[in-house]
Design a protein around this motif. Structure first.
Motif, PDB file in Angstrom:
ATOM      1  N   VAL A 199      47.989   4.531  21.896  1.00  0.00           N
ATOM      2  CA  VAL A 199      47.533   4.289  23.038  1.00  0.00           C
ATOM      3  C   VAL A 199      48.579   4.125  24.257  1.00  0.00           C
ATOM      4  CG1 VAL A 199      45.890   2.649  24.404  1.00  0.00           C
ATOM      5  CG2 VAL A 199      45.541   2.864  21.949  1.00  0.00           C
ATOM      6  N   GLU A 200      48.118   4.888  25.165  1.00  0.00           N
ATOM      7  CA  GLU A 200      49.039   4.941  26.390  1.00  0.00           C
ATOM      8  C   GLU A 200      48.448   4.144  27.618  1.00  0.00           C
ATOM      9  OE1 GLU A 200      51.051   9.242  26.520  1.00  0.00           O
ATOM     10  OE2 GLU A 200      48.819   9.313  25.770  1.00  0.00           O
ATOM     11  N   ALA A 201      49.274   4.168  28.637  1.00  0.00           N
ATOM     12  CA  ALA A 201      49.032   3.701  29.956  1.00  0.00           C
ATOM     13  C   ALA A 201      48.389   4.844  30.994  1.00  0.00           C
ATOM     14  CB  ALA A 201      50.119   2.938  30.675  1.00  0.00           C
ATOM     15  N   TYR A 202      47.114   5.095  30.522  1.00  0.00           N
ATOM     16  CA  TYR A 202      46.682   6.426  31.088  1.00  0.00           C
ATOM     17  C   TYR A 202      46.776   6.192  32.662  1.00  0.00           C
ATOM     18  CZ  TYR A 202      45.361   6.789  26.303  1.00  0.00           C
ATOM     19  OH  TYR A 202      45.416   6.773  24.853  1.00  0.00           O
ATOM     20  N   SER A 203      46.227   5.087  33.173  1.00  0.00           N
ATOM     21  CA  SER A 203      46.067   4.972  34.691  1.00  0.00           C
ATOM     22  C   SER A 203      47.495   5.175  35.451  1.00  0.00           C
ATOM     23  CB  SER A 203      45.561   3.684  34.950  1.00  0.00           C
ATOM     24  OG  SER A 203      44.264   3.663  34.824  1.00  0.00           O
ATOM     25  N   ALA A 204      48.566   4.563  34.674  1.00  0.00           N
ATOM     26  CA  ALA A 204      49.886   4.605  35.392  1.00  0.00           C
ATOM     27  C   ALA A 204      50.621   5.949  35.324  1.00  0.00           C
ATOM     28  CB  ALA A 204      50.847   3.752  34.542  1.00  0.00           C
ATOM     29  N   ALA A 205      50.068   6.626  34.071  1.00  0.00           N
ATOM     30  CA  ALA A 205      50.655   8.102  33.924  1.00  0.00           C
ATOM     31  C   ALA A 205      50.085   9.116  35.086  1.00  0.00           C
ATOM     32  CB  ALA A 205      50.077   8.700  32.546  1.00  0.00           C
ATOM     33  N   LEU A 206      49.060   8.623  35.666  1.00  0.00           N
ATOM     34  CA  LEU A 206      48.279   9.674  36.822  1.00  0.00           C
ATOM     35  C   LEU A 206      49.366  10.011  37.896  1.00  0.00           C
ATOM     36  CD1 LEU A 206      44.664   8.389  36.927  1.00  0.00           C
ATOM     37  CD2 LEU A 206      45.824  10.195  35.483  1.00  0.00           C
ATOM     38  N   ALA A 207      50.234   8.808  38.128  1.00  0.00           N
ATOM     39  CA  ALA A 207      51.192   8.795  39.220  1.00  0.00           C
ATOM     40  C   ALA A 207      52.305   9.902  39.002  1.00  0.00           C
ATOM     41  CB  ALA A 207      51.599   7.444  39.565  1.00  0.00           C
ATOM     42  N   GLY A 208      52.783  10.225  37.863  1.00  0.00           N
ATOM     43  CA  GLY A 208      53.870  11.245  37.775  1.00  0.00           C
ATOM     44  C   GLY A 208      53.196  12.650  38.206  1.00  0.00           C
ATOM     45  N   GLU A 209      54.563  13.349  38.490  1.00  0.00           N
ATOM     46  CA  GLU A 209      54.224  14.864  38.945  1.00  0.00           C
ATOM     47  C   GLU A 209      54.092  15.683  37.940  1.00  0.00           C
ATOM     48  OE1 GLU A 209      58.843  16.002  39.545  1.00  0.00           O
ATOM     49  OE2 GLU A 209      57.823  15.383  41.276  1.00  0.00           O
ATOM     50  N   ILE A 210      53.850  17.104  38.030  1.00  0.00           N
ATOM     51  CA  ILE A 210      53.602  17.901  37.172  1.00  0.00           C
ATOM     52  C   ILE A 210      54.846  18.947  37.242  1.00  0.00           C
ATOM     53  CG2 ILE A 210      51.326  17.420  36.415  1.00  0.00           C
ATOM     54  CD1 ILE A 210      50.580  20.149  37.995  1.00  0.00           C
ATOM     55  N   LYS A 211      55.750  18.669  38.052  1.00  0.00           N
ATOM     56  CA  LYS A 211      56.817  19.841  38.242  1.00  0.00           C
ATOM     57  C   LYS A 211      57.213  20.096  37.045  1.00  0.00           C
ATOM     58  CE  LYS A 211      60.740  20.839  41.134  1.00  0.00           C
ATOM     59  NZ  LYS A 211      61.638  20.664  42.200  1.00  0.00           N
TER      60      LYS A 211
END
Length: 503
Positions: free
Chosen positions: A261-273
């Motif tokens: 299981v991951e911290a899915y909401s927190a992961a949204l803040a990352g960029e995709i560069k």
């Protein structure tokens, strides 16, 4: 005390297996069976463990047409969970193959009409503990056997973007209720595309998580190797939030092993560069299936990821085209064993069995089997024929070939981080009219899942996101990631959502 078999019943069973039994044989086995069945009598005297039911059930009713314009609600209710939590203030609709104690469940079929579960599925308990409010059951297709939205015995579910068009299935009502704004989030289930197809056609976000990430406990099954439950919502952040709440092992579902299981909401803040996306060429231009304008729109949308610093390449994955054929025995023979013979649960696995649901469906099959939809009858007839003639050989062969299919995707996901293709190769289709033939009602449904179904067998997380409109109908783009890296898929979807919002 349980009834014992008669001599005639035992002889009929023996004959069906080609077993020769004379009068002496029958007398011997009847006596021995009587001794063994004493143990069965004991079971009726014991109290079986159930699943806990918390929080009051209120205002449960079947809404009238005026309150149900798209025919997407099966039941409305109000089940308010904890006073605080991550889902506080969120209204959640639940696909009607998920058990919610005290709320009628039909699974799209008259065979279950009148059944009221006495337990909550694990994901329902988790939603309520997190402060969410369950506001009703969403119509699903007849036993979840269709990717269209016209097979439920409560009538067709209409696309909110065009009333005359299909909403997709089998989580038809779930997608429509989110798109129409009747709830903030919804639960869907997916064995071949049943979250992603309706999400695509209704213009919402829908995630089929990694296989086993979300417990399937308390949900009507089609095949234990294909079953997935997951979130639908009008934003990626709400998909991630609901996934955070429902994900994780419950100790009762054999589909779950070494869940990450991951911290899915927190992961949204990352960029995709620097994220590498691969356009799967075999997901486009399906011969005789794809609509060129859908392919073109998805390709154009995919190139927008480059504006965010992601790398976009094209790759060939020939085995993707064989995915639907490989999965065919799993659907027909697997559903025969799990649904028709196993009454929606099957056997030979450890965990929680919903015995009240099993009894209700068994009664429906015994008393109203002709009420099965044509698609369900097809699964019964073809599944039985293949098992009878070939003894499970093709089911076993298909499961072995799934490993080959899986390796092809795994190899591709070493070259890129995300696979990309159209969710559905065509726009939403018109709902069949009341005078449509049986052939018209069945035709074309299979082609809706050609891109989605392979990932039910391999278990990779796959998400559809709205990427454009053609003739007033939404089109979905599907992102597929590595197993247990649902957060990468969500982060990529969120970046696209933000880009589109600002364009």
């Amino acid at each position: 005390m349980l009834s014992r078999p008669t001599k005639e019943q035992l002889l009929a069973i023996a004959t069906s297996y080609g077993l020769q039994c004379d009068a002496a044989d029958l007398a011997f086995f009847l006596a021995e069976i009587d001794k063994v069945m004493a143990s069965y009598d004991v079971l009726d005297q014991l109290e079986e463990p159930g699943l806990p039911v918390r929080y009051a059930r209120a205002n449960v009713y079947r809404p009238a047409a005026g309150e149900n314009p798209y025919n997407a609600w099966y039941q409305k209710c109000s089940i308010k969970g904890a006073r605080s939590g991550r889902l506080a203030g969120k209204l959640i609709a639940v696909k009607d193959n998920v058990c919610v104690a005290g709320v009628p469940m039909m699974n799209g079929s008259a065979l279950l009409e009148g059944y009221i579960p006495d337990f909550d599925a694990t994901i329902i308990a988790r939603i309520l503990e997190a402060g969410g409010e369950i506001v009703g059951k969403a119509v699903c297709e007849h036993l979840c056997f269709s990717a269209g939205s016209h097979s439920a015995d409560t009538g067709p579910v209409h696309n909110p973007h065009n009333f005359d068009y299909s909403a997709g299935g089998s989580s038809s009502g779930s997608a429509v209720l989110v798109a129409a704004g009747d709830c903030d989030m919804a639960i869907g289930c997916d064995q071949g595309g049943s979250i992603r197809v309706p999400s695509s056609w209704c213009g919402v976000y829908g995630l089929k998580p990694t296989y086993g990430l979300v417990p399937y406990t308390g949900i009507f099954s089609l095949d234990l190797t294909l079953d997935h439950a997951g979130p639908l919502a009008s934003s990626v952040s709400d998909v991630a939030l609901l996934l955070e709440v429902i994900a994780g092992e419950d100790g009762l579902d054999p589909r779950q092993k070494d869940v990450k299981v991951e911290a899915y909401s927190a992961a949204l803040a990352g960029e995709i560069k620097g994220l590498r996306l691969g356009l799967v060429e075999e997901g486009f231009a399906w011969p005789g299936l794809s609509e060129p304008e859908v392919d073109e729109l998805v390709r154009k949308a995919a190139f927008q990821f480059q504006e965010l610093g992601a790398e976009l390449t094209s790759l060939s994955l020939p085995l993707h085209r064989l995915g639907p054929a490989i999965l065919c025995p799993l659907y027909f023979e697997g559903s025969l064993a799990t649904v028709m013979q196993g009454k929606g649960m099957g056997t030979n696995w450890k965990g929680f069995y919903g015995t009240s649901l099993l009894k209700a469906f068994a009664h429906g099959l015994a008393s109203r089997i002709d009420a099965l939809s044509d698609m369900a009858k097809m699964h019964l007839l073809l599944g039985h024929y293949m098992q009878k003639q070939y003894h499970g050989y093709y089911y076993a062969r298909a499961q072995n070939l799934v490993r080959v299919l899986n390796k092809a995707y795994e190899d591709a996901l070493q070259q890129v981080d995300i696979l990309l293709m159209p969710t559905v190769p065509i726009k939403a289709t018109r709902l069949p009219g009341q005078d449509a033939s049986r052939e018209e009602r069945m035709s074309g449904v299979g082609k809706l899942t050609v891109n989605t179904c392979p990932f039910n067998a391999t278990g990779h997380p796959a998400m559809t996101l709205p990427c454009g409109i053609i003739q007033g109908l939404p089109i979905g783009m599907m992102l597929v990631g590595r197993r247990w890296q649902d957060s990468t898929v969500l982060r990529c979807a969120r970046a696209f959502e933000q880009l589109r919002g600002s364009s």
